[in-house]
Design an enzyme around this catalytic site. Structure first.
Site, PDB file in Angstrom:
ATOM      1  N   CYS A 109       0.812  -1.231   0.000  1.00 20.24           N
ATOM      2  CA  CYS A 109       0.000   0.000   0.000  1.00 20.24           C
ATOM      3  C   CYS A 109       0.843   1.279   0.000  1.00 20.24           C
ATOM      4  O   CYS A 109       0.535   2.244  -0.718  1.00 20.24           O
ATOM      5  CB  CYS A 109      -0.940  -0.004   1.200  1.00 20.24           C
TER       6      CYS A 109
ATOM      7  N   GLY B  99      -3.838  -1.164   8.080  1.00 19.35           N
ATOM      8  CA  GLY B  99      -2.835  -1.864   7.271  1.00 19.35           C
ATOM      9  C   GLY B  99      -2.372  -3.154   7.923  1.00 19.35           C
ATOM     10  O   GLY B  99      -1.874  -4.047   7.253  1.00 19.35           O
TER      11      GLY B  99
ATOM     12  N   LYS C  75      10.391  -2.940   1.089  1.00 18.51           N
ATOM     13  CA  LYS C  75       9.361  -3.100   0.052  1.00 18.51           C
ATOM     14  C   LYS C  75       9.250  -1.809  -0.742  1.00 18.51           C
ATOM     15  O   LYS C  75       9.157  -1.823  -1.966  1.00 18.51           O
ATOM     16  CB  LYS C  75       7.998  -3.427   0.686  1.00 18.51           C
TER      17      LYS C  75
ATOM     18  N   ARG D   3       3.914   3.657  12.212  1.00 20.40           N
ATOM     19  CA  ARG D   3       2.493   3.383  12.493  1.00 20.40           C
ATOM     20  C   ARG D   3       1.940   4.501  13.367  1.00 20.40           C
ATOM     21  O   ARG D   3       2.555   4.866  14.388  1.00 20.40           O
ATOM     22  CB  ARG D   3       2.357   2.047  13.221  1.00 20.40           C
TER      23      ARG D   3
ATOM     24  N   HIS E  17      -3.212   6.019   4.778  1.00 16.09           N
ATOM     25  CA  HIS E  17      -1.781   6.220   5.004  1.00 16.09           C
ATOM     26  C   HIS E  17      -1.395   7.608   4.469  1.00 16.09           C
ATOM     27  O   HIS E  17      -1.867   8.021   3.401  1.00 16.09           O
ATOM     28  CB  HIS E  17      -0.955   5.186   4.226  1.00 16.09           C
TER      29      HIS E  17
HETATM   30  P1  NAP Z   1      -7.016  -9.628   8.232  1.00 12.66           P
HETATM   31  O1  NAP Z   1      -8.059  -8.618   8.445  1.00 12.66           O
HETATM   32  O2  NAP Z   1      -6.271 -10.165   9.399  1.00 12.66           O
HETATM   33  O3  NAP Z   1      -7.669 -10.856   7.410  1.00 12.66           O
HETATM   34  C1  NAP Z   1      -6.944 -12.015   7.078  1.00 12.66           C
HETATM   35  C2  NAP Z   1      -7.760 -12.871   6.136  1.00 12.66           C
HETATM   36  O4  NAP Z   1      -6.991 -13.996   5.735  1.00 12.66           O
HETATM   37  C3  NAP Z   1      -9.018 -13.416   6.801  1.00 12.66           C
HETATM   38  O5  NAP Z   1     -10.029 -13.539   5.825  1.00 12.66           O
HETATM   39  C4  NAP Z   1      -8.549 -14.794   7.268  1.00 12.66           C
HETATM   40  O6  NAP Z   1      -9.605 -15.715   7.405  1.00 12.66           O
HETATM   41  C5  NAP Z   1      -7.705 -15.188   6.056  1.00 12.66           C
HETATM   42  N1  NAP Z   1      -6.793 -16.277   6.379  1.00 12.66           N
HETATM   43  C6  NAP Z   1      -5.839 -16.283   7.329  1.00 12.66           C
HETATM   44  N2  NAP Z   1      -5.222 -17.479   7.347  1.00 12.66           N
HETATM   45  C7  NAP Z   1      -5.796 -18.225   6.378  1.00 12.66           C
HETATM   46  C8  NAP Z   1      -5.607 -19.546   5.899  1.00 12.66           C
HETATM   47  N3  NAP Z   1      -4.678 -20.348   6.419  1.00 12.66           N
HETATM   48  N4  NAP Z   1      -6.378 -19.975   4.876  1.00 12.66           N
HETATM   49  C9  NAP Z   1      -7.312 -19.165   4.343  1.00 12.66           C
HETATM   50  N5  NAP Z   1      -7.556 -17.916   4.751  1.00 12.66           N
HETATM   51  C10 NAP Z   1      -6.802 -17.452   5.753  1.00 12.66           C
HETATM   52  O7  NAP Z   1      -5.895  -9.098   7.244  1.00 12.66           O
HETATM   53  P2  NAP Z   1      -6.031  -8.086   6.009  1.00 12.66           P
HETATM   54  O8  NAP Z   1      -5.770  -6.718   6.476  1.00 12.66           O
HETATM   55  O9  NAP Z   1      -7.295  -8.365   5.254  1.00 12.66           O
HETATM   56  O10 NAP Z   1      -4.769  -8.507   5.147  1.00 12.66           O
HETATM   57  C11 NAP Z   1      -4.640  -9.789   4.619  1.00 12.66           C
HETATM   58  C12 NAP Z   1      -3.372  -9.859   3.799  1.00 12.66           C
HETATM   59  O11 NAP Z   1      -3.494  -8.971   2.681  1.00 12.66           O
HETATM   60  C13 NAP Z   1      -2.094  -9.385   4.525  1.00 12.66           C
HETATM   61  O12 NAP Z   1      -1.514 -10.429   5.265  1.00 12.66           O
HETATM   62  C14 NAP Z   1      -1.240  -8.930   3.386  1.00 12.66           C
HETATM   63  O13 NAP Z   1      -0.538  -9.999   2.822  1.00 12.66           O
HETATM   64  C15 NAP Z   1      -2.254  -8.401   2.391  1.00 12.66           C
HETATM   65  N6  NAP Z   1      -2.367  -6.921   2.511  1.00 12.66           N
HETATM   66  C16 NAP Z   1      -1.764  -6.204   1.578  1.00 12.66           C
HETATM   67  C17 NAP Z   1      -1.800  -4.859   1.625  1.00 12.66           C
HETATM   68  C18 NAP Z   1      -1.068  -4.090   0.601  1.00 12.66           C
HETATM   69  O14 NAP Z   1      -0.239  -3.334   1.003  1.00 12.66           O
HETATM   70  N7  NAP Z   1      -1.350  -4.255  -0.658  1.00 12.66           N
HETATM   71  C19 NAP Z   1      -2.483  -4.198   2.638  1.00 12.66           C
HETATM   72  C20 NAP Z   1      -3.109  -4.935   3.593  1.00 12.66           C
HETATM   73  C21 NAP Z   1      -3.042  -6.311   3.514  1.00 12.66           C
HETATM   74  P3  NAP Z   1     -10.271 -16.054   8.849  1.00 12.66           P
HETATM   75  O15 NAP Z   1     -11.443 -15.134   8.993  1.00 12.66           O
HETATM   76  O16 NAP Z   1     -10.717 -17.448   8.657  1.00 12.66           O
HETATM   77  O17 NAP Z   1      -9.242 -15.880   9.897  1.00 12.66           O
HETATM   78  O1  3JN Z   2       1.178  -2.390   7.616  1.00 13.78           O
HETATM   79  C1  3JN Z   2       0.688  -1.851   6.621  1.00 13.78           C
HETATM   80  O2  3JN Z   2       0.215  -0.706   6.657  1.00 13.78           O
HETATM   81  C2  3JN Z   2       0.641  -2.571   5.336  1.00 13.78           C
HETATM   82  C3  3JN Z   2       0.856  -4.015   5.545  1.00 13.78           C
HETATM   83  C4  3JN Z   2       0.852  -4.890   4.583  1.00 13.78           C
HETATM   84  C5  3JN Z   2       1.120  -6.278   4.857  1.00 13.78           C
HETATM   85  C6  3JN Z   2       0.716  -6.832   6.071  1.00 13.78           C
HETATM   86  C7  3JN Z   2       0.996  -8.152   6.367  1.00 13.78           C
HETATM   87  C8  3JN Z   2       1.705  -8.923   5.475  1.00 13.78           C
HETATM   88  C9  3JN Z   2       1.795  -7.075   3.935  1.00 13.78           C
HETATM   89  C10 3JN Z   2       2.135  -6.502   2.607  1.00 13.78           C
HETATM   90  O3  3JN Z   2       1.222  -6.321   1.820  1.00 13.78           O
HETATM   91  O4  3JN Z   2       3.296  -6.240   2.300  1.00 13.78           O
HETATM   92  C11 3JN Z   2       2.114  -8.376   4.267  1.00 13.78           C
HETATM   93  C12 3JN Z   2       2.888  -9.248   3.340  1.00 13.78           C
HETATM   94  O5  3JN Z   2       2.258  -9.914   2.542  1.00 13.78           O
HETATM   95  O6  3JN Z   2       4.111  -9.278   3.451  1.00 13.78           O
END
Ligand code: NAP
Ligand code: 3JN
Length: 340
Positions: free
Chosen positions: A131, A162, A216, A238, A245
């Site tokens: 992000c 995030g 990153k 943070r 952000h």
């Molecule tokens: P979150 O609110 O903690 O949600 C995590 C999601 O992943 C929930 O739906 C969870 O399901 C699911 N999950 C966890 N473990 C799993 C497994 N073993 N199998 C299937 N589903 C599973 O986190 P979030 O903020 O949505 O972020 C999720 C991910 O997106 C991050 O870890 C990161 O990699 C990515 N992300 C990227 C950005 C970016 O910068 N582009 C920003 C934010 C997040 P349950 O409900 O079953 O626990």
């Molecule tokens: O912390 C934030 O504001 C953004 C976080 C993104 C994030 C959180 C957990 C795992 C990432 C990401 O998208 O880089 C990851 C990850 O997949 O490494």
């Protein structure tokens, strides 16, 4: 014609935003399949007024028939499951860092490098950048094209969303306890209290003192701009904000560019809104960016530390443009370019 769309991590912060963004942008969805872990199997989520039952990903054997899979369940889930979806014929748009630096996986911000999207065929995966990188490169790109950018010094002010749903709960509970004079409950997601605090720590630390989040921003920017020489020094922080952000971005350009020229370029740039009337107290704010898909830029001025320098303040909704919206825009690009 519509598409069969899967969301992996549908119950999370980003997963729920996928549902909202797909609906708002009227993405042509014929069929929707929602996955999460066994913890959420059986939960029901709404899309376009209809309820869908969440399925346990680990119980699934085949993904045949899925055209597009939007992943946001963390890096280890993406590493294991994205190739399985791709093998069964889906194009995966992955939000984690698992595939971003793979040379066979394009890393795409549609306003910046849409031409890269077609290079997904080797692995069947397209990566969505971090992000903090996304909003910075959207704002850098018009300046980069006009004047060249040699180096960037960026400090981020990142919202708790995030770090996922549990981090939002941390800030809410800690703020409530503080206001009611109760002991601050321990954080689930952060090493220190986040309410009324500022943590210069996102993701893990490396030996050189930088964090993974800061790396990153460097390596993803180089890949997206196809510029292995651009230098990016980031400090990722943070702050107790729920959504949005903010970034202080200073850059040294190859050739001279005035703040007025930069402002005019940014006004015309896709996906950018310039909010830059500081004397009227108008500059980008996370509370204004929340729920929006654009990147907001203001405080555009000459940077005093560089010979040819420019500084600006860049704000975007990290869960929308920083994650879900960018991924849905990638899916729209695939449709527009007849790639699926
Ligand atoms: P979150 O609110 O903690 O949600 C995590 C999601 O992943 C929930 O739906 C969870 O399901 C699911 N999950 C966890 N473990 C799993 C497994 N073993 N199998 C299937 N589903 C599973 O986190 P979030 O903020 O949505 O972020 C999720 C991910 O997106 C991050 O870890 C990161 O990699 C990515 N992300 C990227 C950005 C970016 O910068 N582009 C920003 C934010 C997040 P349950 O409900 O079953 O626990
Ligand atoms: O912390 C934030 O504001 C953004 C976080 C993104 C994030 C959180 C957990 C795992 C990432 C990401 O998208 O880089 C990851 C990850 O997949 O490494």
């Amino acid at each position: 014609m519509g598409y069969r769309v899967a969301i992996v991590g549908a119950t999370g912060e980003v997963g729920r935003a996928f549902l909202r963004v797909l609906e708002e942008r009227n993405f042509p969805v014929d069929e929707l399949v929602l996955f999460a872990s066994e913890r959420s199997a059986g939960k029901r989520l709404t899309f376009k007024g209809e309820e869908y039952t969440v399925r346990d990903l680990s119980k699934e054997g085949s993904f045949k028939g899925i055209d597009i899979a939007l992943f946001s369940a963390g890096g280890s889930v993406s590493k294991e499951w994205a190739p399985k979806f791709a093998k069964d014929g889906a194009v995966v748009v992955d939000n984690s860092s698992a595939w971003r630096m793979d040379p066979d996986v394009p890393l795409v911000v549609p306003e910046v490098n849409p031409e890269d999207v077609k290079d997904f065929k080797k692995k069947g995966i397209i990566a969505n950048p971090n992000c903090s990188t996304i909003q910075m490169v959207v704002a850098l790109k018009p300046i980069y094209d006009f004047a060249g950018v040699k180096r960037v010094v960026v400090s981020t002010y990142q919202a708790v969303s995030g770090a996922g749903a549990k981090a939002i709960e941390d800030l809410r509970k800690q703020t409530k306890a503080w206001c009611e004079g109760e002991p601050i409950p321990p954080a689930q997601k952060f090493p220190h209290p986040i309410a009324f605090n500022v943590l210069p720590h996102i993701d893990v630390f490396f030996e050189d003192g930088y964090t993974k989040e800061e790396n990153k921003m460097l390596y993803e920017t180089r890949k997206i701009l196809h510029d292995p020489d651009i230098r990016v020094s980031a400090t990722c922080v943070r702050v107790p904000v729920f959504y949005g952000h903010s970034e202080s971005v200073s850059m040294e350009t190859e050739k001279e560019i005035s703040p007025e020229e930069a402002r005019e370029l940014l006004k015309k740039a896709p996906g950018v809104v310039v909010v830059d009337e500081p004397k009227s107290n108008l500059y980008p704010l996370p509370i204004h960016a929340e729920g929006r898909d654009e990147v907001f830029v203001g405080r555009i001025r000459k940077d005093r530390a560089f010979e040819r320098g420019l500084s600006m303040w860049v704000v975007a909704d990290n869960i929308r443009k920083g994650a879900a919206t960018n991924a849905v825009q990638i899916a729209e690009l695939l449709v527009r370019e007849n790639l699926i």
